[in-house]
Design an enzyme around this catalytic site. Structure first.
Site, short mmCIF file in Angstrom:
data_model
loop_
_atom_site.label_atom_id
_atom_site.label_comp_id
_atom_site.label_asym_id
_atom_site.label_seq_id
_atom_site.Cartn_x
_atom_site.Cartn_y
_atom_site.Cartn_z
N CYS A 1 -9.20 -6.91 0.93
CA CYS A 1 -9.29 -5.47 1.17
C CYS A 1 -10.67 -4.95 0.81
CB CYS A 1 -8.26 -4.73 0.31
SG CYS A 1 -6.77 -5.65 0.04
N THR B 1 0.84 -1.20 0.00
CA THR B 1 0.00 0.00 0.00
C THR B 1 0.87 1.25 0.00
OG1 THR B 1 -1.75 -1.18 1.16
CG2 THR B 1 -1.79 1.22 1.31
N1 PMP Z 1 -1.18 -4.58 -4.26
C1 PMP Z 1 -1.77 -5.78 -4.43
C2 PMP Z 1 -1.92 -6.32 -5.82
C3 PMP Z 1 -2.20 -6.51 -3.32
O1 PMP Z 1 -2.79 -7.70 -3.51
C4 PMP Z 1 -2.04 -5.97 -2.03
C5 PMP Z 1 -2.50 -6.73 -0.79
N2 PMP Z 1 -3.81 -7.18 -0.85
C6 PMP Z 1 -1.43 -4.72 -1.91
C7 PMP Z 1 -1.01 -4.05 -3.04
C8 PMP Z 1 -1.23 -4.09 -0.57
O2 PMP Z 1 -0.14 -4.68 0.07
P1 PMP Z 1 0.03 -4.56 1.66
O3 PMP Z 1 -0.98 -5.47 2.28
O4 PMP Z 1 1.44 -5.02 1.91
O5 PMP Z 1 -0.16 -3.12 2.01
#
Ligand code: PMP
Length: 399
Positions: A328, A69
């Site tokens: 998410c 993120t």
């Molecule tokens: N990009 C993609 C394609 C993801 O699948 C995710 C996690 N669901 C993220 C970004 C975010 O990563 P993080 O959980 O490490 O913040």
């Protein structure tokens, strides 16, 4: 429990736990000049080397962040106020932050989630040469961002071709490789991307740590300021324990060449699950393309059965853990923007379920799913006010 939600997060590898516990014994702040400080910095630099190796980068091209993120937000922040083009199926951390900060054009995808360079927005291609090509302050297309693999349906895009096309437009190129890391072989030099997002917890490392690959010489503006860490590119005391864990997960992937195991052992299981679902469950269809998809991921829709209900019943009755869309997006009640962008059908979106397999998944796990899933779907279809069979699609089962 049959855990098939590795794309949401994957359990810590034993090697990762060991590395994290050992890093916890350290008391030094990695930025301090004294001996404990040096020893702590060594842990960080070892991890950086393993992570760089995993994507074919140089260690100095790896910037530690708090996860995918933040890496995505860092990229859109570099291009704030500029013209950027991003695919319709990006993770919200890219899509939403680009829309907020940049003059953003959405690049459409085909029914499989694939992007064509021909769909890039038309801007005048500047007459750049050499280093001046990196001047993002010109009114042209400054950045194209297309994810290497999608987190909901698993589609893999042809990043090498798209980066080439973006460069021909005078734009730099970013790819979000969070889901692809460790699942397929990645080499940033071969792909010729300028920025790449990766995250630790999808490869058996801890949550809360990730990285951004920044090709040497690419424009950069820090997102988090107020400290000299990471050569002033990201302020904040180093999270040594998490970085050690990410490094150990990367080392595991490098040593075991996990992408080969995914291809040889996990992809056949995924294909078997897909085949059995389409053969045994009426009104089922696959949202994951057969070719150009991650080896461990399968997204299916079950007409007239709600994805969230299937998820809850699988959990309650079969101790089977799956997800709808992405973790998410779950819970907000909106149809997945990914399935809407590919299939443009709210019913297909609402009835979709994502199965994501891990290195530990076995044939027995697939059999266990197929013991529960057909009955659950049939029961839900039986009480639905929707009529199954409305949507005819290729690659589906129709009763
Ligand atoms: N990009 C993609 C394609 C993801 O699948 C995710 C996690 N669901 C993220 C970004 C975010 O990563 P993080 O959980 O490490 O913040």
């Amino acid at each position: 429990m049959v855990y098939l939600d590795y794309s949401a997060t994957s359990p810590l590898l034993p090697e990762v736990k060991t590395a994290m516990l050992s890093a916890m014994e350290m008391t030094g702040n990695a930025s301090s000049l004294h001996t404990p400080g040096h020893l702590t910095m060594n842990i960080i630099e070892d991890a950086r080397e393993e992570i760089a190796k995993l994507i074919g980068a140089k260690p100095e091209e790896i910037l530690f962040t708090s996860g995918g993120t933040e890496s995505n937000n860092t990229v859109t922040n570099i291009f704030a106020g500029k013209n950027v083009a991003v695919s319709a199926i990006e993770h919200p951390s890219l899509l939403e932050s680009a829309k907020l900060r940049c003059n953003t054009t959405i690049i459409p995808v085909d029914k499989d989630g694939r992007v064509s360079g021909r769909a890039f927005p038309a801007y005048d291609v500047p007459d750049f040469d050499g280093e001046t090509k990196k001047d993002i302050n010109k009114a042209h297309l400054s950045l194209v961002s297309v994810m290497l693999a999608n987190n909901e349906i698993g589609t893999i895009n042809d990043i090498k071709a798209l980066a080439k096309e973006a460069h021909a437009h005078g734009a730099l190129f970013h790819t979000d490789a969070t889901q692809a890391l460790g699942k397929i072989k990645i080499n940033v030099k071969d792909l010729d991307v300028d920025y790449m997002t990766i995250s630790s917890h999808k490869i058996g490392g801890p949550i809360g740590i990730g990285a951004l690959y920044i090709k040497k010489g690419s424009p950069f503006t820090p997102l988090i300021i107020g400290g000299h860490q990471e050569h002033g590119r990201r302020a904040g005391t180093y999270q040594t324990v998490n970085i050690a864990g990410f490094g150990a997960a990367a080392k595991y992937a490098n040593n075991h060449q996990t992408w080969e195991i995914y291809n040889d052992k996990i992809k056949p299981l995924r294909d078997e699950l897909r085949k059995r679902i389409l053969a045994e469950i009426p009104y089922s269809s696959s949202n994951t393309p057969k070719n150009h998809s991650l080896p461990h991921l399968l997204n299916c829709s079950f007409e007239a059965a709600e994805g969230e209900s299937i998820q809850l019943y699988l959990d309650a009755e079969g101790d089977i853990i799956v997800s709808t869309g992405s973790a998410c997006a779950s819970g907000d009640g909106k149809p997945s923007h990914v399935i809407m962008a590919t299939k443009n059908d709210a019913e297909i979106a609402h009835s979709s379920v994502r199965f994501s397999l891990g290195l530990d998944t076995t044939e027995n796990d697939i059999n266990h799913v197929m013991k529960y899933l057909p009955g659950i779907v049939k029961r839900l279809q039986g009480i639905s006010t929707l009529t199954a069979g409305k949507i005819k699609k290729e690659d589906s089962y129709y009763a």
